[in-house]
Write a protein that holds these residues in place. Sequence first.
Motif, PDB file in Angstrom:
ATOM      1  N   ALA A 166       5.863  -0.851   1.809  1.00  0.00           N
ATOM      2  CA  ALA A 166       5.097  -1.390   2.937  1.00  0.00           C
ATOM      3  C   ALA A 166       3.907  -2.184   2.431  1.00  0.00           C
ATOM      4  N   ALA A 167       3.659  -3.325   3.084  1.00  0.00           N
ATOM      5  CA  ALA A 167       2.490  -4.162   2.818  1.00  0.00           C
ATOM      6  C   ALA A 167       1.797  -4.432   4.144  1.00  0.00           C
ATOM      7  N   CYS A 168       0.534  -4.842   4.084  1.00  0.00           N
ATOM      8  CA  CYS A 168      -0.197  -5.128   5.319  1.00  0.00           C
ATOM      9  C   CYS A 168      -0.803  -6.522   5.259  1.00  0.00           C
ATOM     10  N   SER A 169      -1.176  -7.013   6.437  1.00  0.00           N
ATOM     11  CA  SER A 169      -1.826  -8.315   6.533  1.00  0.00           C
ATOM     12  C   SER A 169      -3.275  -8.207   6.073  1.00  0.00           C
ATOM     13  N   GLU A 170      -3.943  -9.333   5.940  1.00  0.00           N
ATOM     14  CA  GLU A 170      -5.324  -9.341   5.448  1.00  0.00           C
ATOM     15  C   GLU A 170      -6.255  -8.536   6.345  1.00  0.00           C
ATOM     16  N   ASP A 171      -5.997  -8.560   7.665  1.00  0.00           N
ATOM     17  CA  ASP A 171      -6.868  -7.834   8.595  1.00  0.00           C
ATOM     18  C   ASP A 171      -6.319  -6.444   8.929  1.00  0.00           C
ATOM     19  N   PHE A 221       0.797  -1.232   0.000  1.00  0.00           N
ATOM     20  CA  PHE A 221       0.000   0.000   0.000  1.00  0.00           C
ATOM     21  C   PHE A 221       0.826   1.277   0.000  1.00  0.00           C
ATOM     22  N   GLU A 222       2.164   1.169   0.132  1.00  0.00           N
ATOM     23  CA  GLU A 222       2.989   2.382   0.139  1.00  0.00           C
ATOM     24  C   GLU A 222       4.353   2.088  -0.479  1.00  0.00           C
ATOM     25  N   LEU A 223       4.811   3.001  -1.349  1.00  0.00           N
ATOM     26  CA  LEU A 223       6.123   2.912  -1.969  1.00  0.00           C
ATOM     27  C   LEU A 223       6.940   4.130  -1.533  1.00  0.00           C
ATOM     28  N   GLY A 224       8.170   3.896  -1.106  1.00  0.00           N
ATOM     29  CA  GLY A 224       8.984   4.984  -0.597  1.00  0.00           C
ATOM     30  C   GLY A 224       9.498   5.908  -1.691  1.00  0.00           C
ATOM     31  N   THR A 225       9.560   7.190  -1.383  1.00  0.00           N
ATOM     32  CA  THR A 225      10.193   8.168  -2.259  1.00  0.00           C
ATOM     33  C   THR A 225      11.698   8.117  -2.037  1.00  0.00           C
ATOM     34  N   ASN A 226      12.473   8.126  -3.110  1.00  0.00           N
ATOM     35  CA  ASN A 226      13.919   8.023  -2.990  1.00  0.00           C
ATOM     36  C   ASN A 226      14.516   9.398  -2.753  1.00  0.00           C
ATOM     37  N   CYS A 227      15.248   9.562  -1.643  1.00  0.00           N
ATOM     38  CA  CYS A 227      15.882  10.838  -1.307  1.00  0.00           C
ATOM     39  C   CYS A 227      17.402  10.761  -1.392  1.00  0.00           C
ATOM     40  N   GLY A 228      17.925   9.694  -1.935  1.00  0.00           N
ATOM     41  CA  GLY A 228      19.368   9.548  -2.058  1.00  0.00           C
ATOM     42  C   GLY A 228      19.724   8.999  -3.426  1.00  0.00           C
TER      43      GLY A 228
END
Length: 395
Positions: A91-96, A76-83
């Motif tokens: 980041a990923a999450c569990s089913e619940d 659900f989230e991809l990091g922005t590259n600052c370097g």
Amino acid sequence: MKLSYITIPDEYEVMQMQFLYHDTRLFSLKTKVDMSDDDFDYDAHIDDLWFYKGILSYHADTETTVAYCFEQKKVFELGTNCGSAPVLFYAACSEDYSKVFFYKRDLVKGSSTLVHTLDTCLLDIEPLTAPLHLSHMYTLNERYALISYMVTGRKVRYERYDALLDSLTGECIYFTADKIWSYMECMLPYHYSGKDYVWTKTGEHMIHERRMDWLKNEREPEDIILIEVEKLITMALQDQLDFAPFILHSSQPNEAFTDYITVDGQIILLIEQFDTEYSVLITYDIDQQAIDRIAQHRVYDRIYPKQGKLYAREQTDHSSILYDLQTGNPICEVPDPKQIIALCEQGVLTTNTRLGNEDNTVYLHTDQEMTIFAEGHYFMDYEQELMLRIQDELQ
């Protein structure tokens, strides 16, 4: 401006990410969803709308694209590259939704590893019914990523957490952010003279919103900050994060930040002043650590470098005008609905930017004529002076 082509899988829609490693540009992949029907079932497509399916990398030297599909189902989230590190934290999450899994993907080796697992059940909050709200996630270098997240607590309405993810030890190192940090809008990378910097803006108000605040005599923070990545990491590890010494510009109530560029170790900011209806160019020289301010007797909304000279765009009710900032003379005027979007060696590029417009044709304006430069959907890569024209697999 170089014109190249990028092929995307038919089943995906792509978004350009703030990620550049050498000549590699990264794009996110989500399932393509048609939401045009009046009876569109949002709940039935919630996973397609919320979660990323993979990433696509474009390599400018070989003009090739490589797609990678995530093994995890709920990224659900991809990091922005600052370097300048060839890694992506995501980041990923569990089913619940109760657990958040932070991963690091090595773009050179083509491998992903689990860095840290956050169990939200250990926080004093109600059970989550959606992915954890990560307000910030930035890849700082090959070892560290920076995250910020907000949760609804039982004792306070919102509680904020700021931390460094250490991919070497698997730790999540929390720190106390200063007041400026709480207003942070974005962090963007800048590499100069062998060092990685992050360019940071605080305040999430648009120009017209800042003008309204000024008319109502309300003050909102807006700061431009430049800091070395390694210094940022050190301060966070020591729990002494203080941005104040690194502020290049703090907007006054009558001002708004409108644009910036980086040229040969210089950060050039464009500021609009509401009371004088002037623009101000602020130039910060990294080597000399010196700041210079030059008033411009027009209101510009974009600045462009070209062959060692600076140009700026003035947007009126009827046209888009390009000026040479050294002489103050107009170079090109384009009537609505076309708008200047970039400069290149051949001339000026324009397109129709009107809301709802479906004509994505980009035109090249020279002293002699106007011709078609590219047609169809595209991405602009200003750092590499590259336009990526999108084509599907059947083309």
